[in-house]
Design a protein around this motif. Structure first.
Motif, mmCIF file in Angstrom:
data_model
loop_
_atom_site.group_PDB
_atom_site.id
_atom_site.type_symbol
_atom_site.label_atom_id
_atom_site.label_comp_id
_atom_site.label_asym_id
_atom_site.label_seq_id
_atom_site.Cartn_x
_atom_site.Cartn_y
_atom_site.Cartn_z
ATOM 1 N N HIS A 69 45.191 37.549 45.915
ATOM 2 C CA HIS A 69 46.063 38.552 45.282
ATOM 3 C C HIS A 69 45.840 39.952 45.848
ATOM 4 C CE1 HIS A 69 44.759 35.606 42.040
ATOM 5 N NE2 HIS A 69 46.029 35.293 42.265
ATOM 6 N N ASP A 72 42.292 41.910 45.304
ATOM 7 C CA ASP A 72 41.093 41.058 45.376
ATOM 8 C C ASP A 72 40.019 41.697 46.266
ATOM 9 O OD1 ASP A 72 42.053 39.106 43.703
ATOM 10 O OD2 ASP A 72 42.561 37.672 45.288
ATOM 11 N N HIS A 181 41.758 31.912 43.303
ATOM 12 C CA HIS A 181 40.567 32.364 44.030
ATOM 13 C C HIS A 181 39.851 31.168 44.646
ATOM 14 C CE1 HIS A 181 40.328 36.253 41.396
ATOM 15 N NE2 HIS A 181 41.364 36.240 42.207
HETATM 16 ZN ZN LIG Z 1 42.698 37.823 42.200
#
Ligand SMILES: [Zn+2]
Length: 305
Positions: A69, A72, A181
């Motif tokens: 994302h 991150d 993740h």
């Molecule tokens: Zn993330």
């Protein structure tokens, strides 16, 4: 009748308002405890453990962050990033999802979120000094380690002569497990271990059992300032600070510094005769790299298909 309704709704509104204030006051503490307690327990068990330090970070390399994302990189490694650039590394970033939070948001709202987060990340990448950002189109919340994503990241690793990969530790991690993740970590790991590229260092963010701690005391404020450039966090300063202070001070305590970022580092051994020797026109330590030769076609970011 009307008066009665007004009275009741007034009471409800007052209760709601009081709860909101209570939430606002206590949220940072709750966040701190939620995010830090697991780690604190783990550290208690491993007192006196020896950790690798900043010298184990890449030098004059070409680093690829494999993430899921927008934000991150900033969340997991925003304090280490300035040190990586100081050490002469070029840093590239791949964000495998579109960042639209599709798992939680209706479609029309997701579109706006994708646009905002992408624009934020492009702007932030410039401030940070990243060489290039790659945006993948996977739906946020549904990222998979599939052949399409593996090939896309493998291609970047190959074309840009990536020497080191920073990514999530695959598997369930207590406290902040996220399937995206996990998938990004699987992609990053597989590409790092592939024989077709020259990646020789693999670094996992906030791993469950880290072996490397970077002192980010000096860069912590910068990390937070950049974090607040994301539209999403503009009005969440107190909570974000509480969370990151908790994380950073716990990881810092591993090596007796105020703030730290912890990683798990693996040195990958790649033998001669593997993909390492097959690079068109350049070799490890060689000076000519593909993107430097073609400066005119370089864009600061690229949307992957
Ligand atoms: Zn993330």
């Amino acid at each position: 009748m009307l008066v009665k309704i007004l009275k009741i709704s007034g009471i409800f509104f007052a209760i709601f308002f009081v709860l909101l204030i209570v939430f606002y006051i206590f949220a940072p503490t709750v966040i701190k405890n939620r995010f830090a307690s697991e780690d604190a327990k783990a550290i208690g068990k491993e007192k006196n453990k020896h950790y690798l330090r900043e010298s184990a970070l890449p030098k004059n390399g070409r680093i690829l962050y494999v993430t899921a994302h927008p934000d991150d990189l900033e969340f997991m490694s925003g304090g280490t990033l300035p040190l990586l650039l100081e050490r002469g590394n070029k840093v590239f970033l791949v964000i495998l999802t579109n960042g639209g939070k599709q798992r939680y948001m209706p479609g029309f709202y997701s579109k706006a979120i994708i646009k905002t987060r992408r624009e934020d990340q492009i702007e932030i990448a410039k401030v940070e000094g990243l060489s290039k950002v790659f945006f993948g189109g996977n739906k946020d919340g549904y990222l998979k380690c599939n052949s399409k994503n593996l090939q896309a990241v493998e291609k970047i690793a190959y074309n840009y002569g990536i020497t080191d990969i920073f990514t999530f530790e695959p598997g369930k991690r207590k406290g902040y497990y996220d399937t995206d993740h996990d998938a990004a970590g699987q992609v990053g790991t597989a590409v790092a271990k592939s024989k077709e590229n020259r990646v020789q260092g693999l670094y996992y963010f906030r791993a469950s059992d880290p072996n490397l701690v970077v002192n980010i005391t000096k860069t912590f404020q910068k990390k937070m300032d950049i974090m607040f450039m994301f539209t999403e966090f503009r009005y969440k300063h107190r909570m974000m600070m509480a969370m990151h202070e908790a994380w950073a001070s716990i990881d810092g305590s591993r090596v007796d510094v105020k703030y730290g970022e912890a990683f798990f580092y693996t040195a990958l051994k790649k033998e001669a005769g593997s993909g390492l020797n097959n690079y068109p026109g350049w070799l490890i330590g060689g000076k000519s790299m593909p993107d430097e030769k073609n400066k005119t076609v370089q864009a600061p970011y690229e949307i992957l298909e």
